[in-house]
Design a protein around this motif. Structure first.
Motif, PDB file in Angstrom:
ATOM      1  N   TRP A 238       0.800  -1.227   0.000  1.00  0.00           N
ATOM      2  CA  TRP A 238       0.000   0.000   0.000  1.00  0.00           C
ATOM      3  C   TRP A 238       0.835   1.280   0.000  1.00  0.00           C
ATOM      4  O   TRP A 238       0.275   2.381  -0.124  1.00  0.00           O
ATOM      5  CB  TRP A 238      -0.907   0.028   1.233  1.00  0.00           C
ATOM      6  CG  TRP A 238      -1.823  -1.135   1.396  1.00  0.00           C
ATOM      7  CD1 TRP A 238      -1.805  -2.053   2.411  1.00  0.00           C
ATOM      8  CD2 TRP A 238      -2.911  -1.516   0.547  1.00  0.00           C
ATOM      9  NE1 TRP A 238      -2.803  -2.974   2.240  1.00  0.00           N
ATOM     10  CE2 TRP A 238      -3.505  -2.673   1.106  1.00  0.00           C
ATOM     11  CE3 TRP A 238      -3.439  -0.987  -0.640  1.00  0.00           C
ATOM     12  CZ2 TRP A 238      -4.598  -3.307   0.531  1.00  0.00           C
ATOM     13  CZ3 TRP A 238      -4.527  -1.628  -1.215  1.00  0.00           C
ATOM     14  CH2 TRP A 238      -5.101  -2.769  -0.644  1.00  0.00           C
ATOM     15  N   GLU A 239       2.168   1.164   0.141  1.00  0.00           N
ATOM     16  CA  GLU A 239       2.986   2.371   0.285  1.00  0.00           C
ATOM     17  C   GLU A 239       2.788   3.379  -0.851  1.00  0.00           C
ATOM     18  O   GLU A 239       2.674   4.591  -0.594  1.00  0.00           O
ATOM     19  CB  GLU A 239       4.467   1.996   0.374  1.00  0.00           C
ATOM     20  CG  GLU A 239       4.834   1.273   1.663  1.00  0.00           C
ATOM     21  CD  GLU A 239       6.275   0.794   1.652  1.00  0.00           C
ATOM     22  OE1 GLU A 239       6.978   1.055   0.632  1.00  0.00           O
ATOM     23  OE2 GLU A 239       6.704   0.158   2.634  1.00  0.00           O
ATOM     24  N   ALA A 242      -0.651   5.390  -0.247  1.00  0.00           N
ATOM     25  CA  ALA A 242      -1.017   5.756   1.124  1.00  0.00           C
ATOM     26  C   ALA A 242      -1.912   6.994   1.121  1.00  0.00           C
ATOM     27  O   ALA A 242      -1.639   7.976   0.432  1.00  0.00           O
ATOM     28  CB  ALA A 242       0.246   6.020   1.942  1.00  0.00           C
ATOM     29  N   GLY A 282      -2.343  -9.253   6.225  1.00  0.00           N
ATOM     30  CA  GLY A 282      -2.113  -7.807   6.353  1.00  0.00           C
ATOM     31  C   GLY A 282      -2.854  -7.004   5.302  1.00  0.00           C
ATOM     32  O   GLY A 282      -3.394  -5.933   5.595  1.00  0.00           O
ATOM     33  N   LEU A 283      -2.860  -7.508   4.069  1.00  0.00           N
ATOM     34  CA  LEU A 283      -3.605  -6.818   3.019  1.00  0.00           C
ATOM     35  C   LEU A 283      -5.082  -6.711   3.368  1.00  0.00           C
ATOM     36  O   LEU A 283      -5.704  -5.660   3.210  1.00  0.00           O
ATOM     37  CB  LEU A 283      -3.446  -7.561   1.689  1.00  0.00           C
ATOM     38  CG  LEU A 283      -2.109  -7.453   0.973  1.00  0.00           C
ATOM     39  CD1 LEU A 283      -2.139  -8.285  -0.306  1.00  0.00           C
ATOM     40  CD2 LEU A 283      -1.784  -6.007   0.635  1.00  0.00           C
ATOM     41  N   ALA A 285      -6.481  -6.821   6.330  1.00  0.00           N
ATOM     42  CA  ALA A 285      -6.683  -5.940   7.482  1.00  0.00           C
ATOM     43  C   ALA A 285      -6.676  -4.472   7.083  1.00  0.00           C
ATOM     44  O   ALA A 285      -7.355  -3.645   7.716  1.00  0.00           O
ATOM     45  CB  ALA A 285      -5.601  -6.208   8.531  1.00  0.00           C
ATOM     46  N   ASP A 286      -5.939  -4.127   6.037  1.00  0.00           N
ATOM     47  CA  ASP A 286      -5.825  -2.729   5.621  1.00  0.00           C
ATOM     48  C   ASP A 286      -6.929  -2.282   4.656  1.00  0.00           C
ATOM     49  O   ASP A 286      -7.024  -1.087   4.339  1.00  0.00           O
ATOM     50  CB  ASP A 286      -4.470  -2.497   4.949  1.00  0.00           C
ATOM     51  CG  ASP A 286      -3.319  -2.508   5.934  1.00  0.00           C
ATOM     52  OD1 ASP A 286      -3.566  -2.237   7.125  1.00  0.00           O
ATOM     53  OD2 ASP A 286      -2.186  -2.801   5.523  1.00  0.00           O
ATOM     54  N   ARG A 289      -9.406   0.986   5.097  1.00  0.00           N
ATOM     55  CA  ARG A 289      -8.944   2.348   4.851  1.00  0.00           C
ATOM     56  C   ARG A 289      -8.605   2.602   3.384  1.00  0.00           C
ATOM     57  O   ARG A 289      -8.306   3.735   3.004  1.00  0.00           O
ATOM     58  CB  ARG A 289      -7.729   2.669   5.724  1.00  0.00           C
ATOM     59  CG  ARG A 289      -6.501   1.809   5.484  1.00  0.00           C
ATOM     60  CD  ARG A 289      -5.386   2.152   6.474  1.00  0.00           C
ATOM     61  NE  ARG A 289      -4.211   1.303   6.314  1.00  0.00           N
ATOM     62  CZ  ARG A 289      -3.224   1.517   5.459  1.00  0.00           C
ATOM     63  NH1 ARG A 289      -3.276   2.584   4.666  1.00  0.00           N
ATOM     64  NH2 ARG A 289      -2.198   0.705   5.393  1.00  0.00           N
ATOM     65  N   MET A 290      -8.659   1.570   2.546  1.00  0.00           N
ATOM     66  CA  MET A 290      -8.322   1.733   1.136  1.00  0.00           C
ATOM     67  C   MET A 290      -9.547   1.780   0.226  1.00  0.00           C
ATOM     68  O   MET A 290      -9.435   2.168  -0.945  1.00  0.00           O
ATOM     69  CB  MET A 290      -7.422   0.571   0.673  1.00  0.00           C
ATOM     70  CG  MET A 290      -6.157   0.378   1.466  1.00  0.00           C
ATOM     71  SD  MET A 290      -5.139   1.879   1.634  1.00  0.00           S
ATOM     72  CE  MET A 290      -4.812   2.275  -0.086  1.00  0.00           C
ATOM     73  N   THR A 322     -12.422  -6.935   9.508  1.00  0.00           N
ATOM     74  CA  THR A 322     -12.473  -5.745   8.651  1.00  0.00           C
ATOM     75  C   THR A 322     -13.737  -4.918   8.850  1.00  0.00           C
ATOM     76  O   THR A 322     -13.737  -3.723   8.578  1.00  0.00           O
ATOM     77  CB  THR A 322     -12.406  -6.143   7.168  1.00  0.00           C
ATOM     78  OG1 THR A 322     -13.574  -6.904   6.824  1.00  0.00           O
ATOM     79  CG2 THR A 322     -11.151  -6.948   6.873  1.00  0.00           C
TER      80      THR A 322
END
Length: 533
Positions: A238-239, A242, A282-283, A285-286, A289-290, A322
């Motif tokens: 995701w960097e 961001a 991890g993907l 979990a994020d 916010r994406m 999530t």
């Protein structure tokens, strides 16, 4: 020159235009017509030999292009110049072609690919089948099995902003550009981004040439006027994006569960560089916010199945964490030994090539999985939606049989129906006028001599090819769903025939009817979830 010295993204504009002109007729149909069924089937299994035998020493331009760009052969320079009259010099200068002693080989695999109804040309690194040796750690994959699966699953409805996370050669980004106003594509491999940039630019030029010649598929005409620009960004996960949100995320991430270091090389295109399935976890979990409101993410992945646990245990924890709508479908489950063998061969390591290295890597990989008590590794599809304020819908299921080849619209419709049903109570549902989907059949199984069926099965011909067992009451209700009567009136009529209370009968069938609507065995009159009451 090493094949990895090629910089296809640096071909000059005139050379790119010339290459597009030379390759405009290099299509899936043209290659299919040139080869026979046996050769095509072998290519699908990554076996190039039947095609090489069929085209041996043939030097007409299309045969030369197939031998050079698709089969990885070395071809006489004079024949390549004839096949690429407008682009030979530029392609050689950019390193796409390697010229040695009057012979030419391609530094990249460049083949026609069909994505939906569109013909694309996709450049990637040559496969093991073409080179006869293992792939490099920074190998850039073309349209592999997983990439093709994701392309067939992706929802193709118009969106504003789309993200291809881990773009590789750029195939998903090219597909997204047909229905997104803006596409961002990211990768941690600069070589992958080089090839993705080349594929993006070549796609634009080939569409222009085909439009001028009027040889493009009808669906491609609409894209010529202005597909979305694809913005390529370098960085991990995701960097590069961001702080941004997207309406659609499509990702075939590096999900292979592999140990770090030791006898095993790390392949950028498949290995995430983290322990176990932590990268995929991890993907997921994020994702909250994406995703923009209403946004959808579609991913492929592997997950560990620990000893003594159902496969759903780990993945359900990710999904519910999530707060999003989550739909996970496990398509296959491999035992650890099968898994290790599959991915060792994927990298080109086989016991006949290097028995000692095979044994060492095999032992290391199994030890890594055993250290976490992994009893199996699942593969499947993950779909998430930012549904807003209502409680999330979470579904985990295993579907291992044959399914429809293209499922994007099926998935989108299921999500639409789920959203509508979540806002519809049983009393309101009774007012719906629904009908049986045209691909649904009913099977009844009887014991010899008995009048009543022992088993009733509703079978879906398309989509996920579901089979649903029904009792006689549900079968009677479904059998009357032709769009004329409401579900409530149908239930009342069946109750009258059985001499039972209509309200009790509706309470009995309302939940399975919801399931049939969700899965597409029953349809709203318009066939579109957006028009449901």
């Amino acid at each position: 020159m090493s094949d990895h010295d090629a910089r296809p993204d640096r071909i000059d504009p005139a050379g790119l235009a010339g290459l597009a002109a030379d390759l405009a007729g290099f299509t899936v149909d043209a290659v299919t017509d040139l080869l026979d069924e046996r050769s095509i089937a072998a290519l699908d299994r990554e076996n190039v030999l039947p095609a090489r035998l069929r085209l041996r020493e043939r030097d007409e331009p299309l045969a030369v292009l197939v031998r050079l760009l698709l089969l990885g052969e070395t071809v006489a320079e004079e024949h390549v110049r004839t096949a690429l009259p407008s682009s030979y010099e530029a392609a050689a200068a950019a390193g796409l072609l390697v010229v040695e002693h009057g012979s030419v080989r391609a530094a990249v695999d460049l083949r026609p690919t069909r994505l939906g109804e569109e013909d694309l040309l996709l450049a990637s690194d040559p496969s093991e089948a073409a080179t006869g040796r293992g792939v490099r750690p920074d190998h850039v994959l073309g349209l592999g099995g997983a990439s093709a699966t994701l392309a067939r699953l992706t929802i193709r409805r118009p969106v504003s902003r789309a993200l291809d996370l881990g773009t590789g050669s750029g195939i998903q980004a090219l597909g997204l550009s047909a229905h997104a106003d803006r596409v961002v594509a990211t990768d941690v491999s600069r070589r992958a981004l080089d090839l993705a940039a080349f594929n993006r630019d070549l796609d634009r030029e080939v569409r222009r040439v085909r439009s001028e010649r009027r040889v493009e598929p009808s669906a491609q005409v609409a894209r010529v006027a202005g597909p979305a620009q694809i913005e390529l960004r370098y960085g991990s996960l995701w960097e590069p994006v961001a702080g941004e949100v997207f309406d659609l995320i499509a990702s075939n991430p590096p999900f292979v569960i592999s140990p770090r270091g030791g006898a095993l090389a790390t392949y950028t295109y498949r290995d995430g560089g983290r322990s176990g399935d932590d990268l995929l976890a991890g993907l997921v979990a994020d994702l909250p916010r994406m995703l923009a409101p209403g946004g959808i993410a579609q991913l492929l992945g592997n997950w560990e199945v620990r000893a003594g646990e159902p496969w759903q245990t780990r993945v359900e924890g990710w999904a519910r964490g999530t707060g999003l709508d989550a739909w996970v479908i496990q398509r296959e489950l491999l035992d650890p030994a099968q898994y290790v063998e599959t991915w060792l061969r994927d990298g080109g390591l086989t016991p006949d090539r290097d028995g000692a290295a095979w044994d060492e890597a095999y032992e290391q990989w199994l030890a890594d999985l055993d250290s976490r008590q992994v009893a199996g590794v699942g593969f499947g599809y993950l779909v998430f939606r930012n549904q807003g304020a209502r409680p999330p819908w979470v579904r985990l299921e295993e579907i291992t049989g044959t399914i429809a080849p293209v499922l994007g619209e099926t998935i989108a419709t299921v999500l639409d129906v789920v959203d509508t049903l979540e806002r519809t109570d049983d009393a309101a549902l009774a007012d719906w006028h629904v009908r049986v989907a045209p691909d649904v059949t009913e099977e009844r199984h009887y014991r010899p001599g008995e009048a009543d069926p022992q088993v009733i099965v509703l079978r879906q011909g398309g989509g996920f090819a579901r089979t649903v067992r029904a009792d006689t009451v549900l079968a009677a209700v479904v059998g009357a769903c032709d769009g004329e009567l409401s579900l409530g009136r149908i239930a009342a009529a069946v109750a009258a025939l059985l001499d039972v209370d209509p309200g009790a009968l509706w309470a009995q069938v309302a939940r399975p009817v919801r399931g049939l609507l969700t899965d597409g065995l029953l349809l709203a009159p318009s066939d579109a979830a957006g028009a449901l009451p």
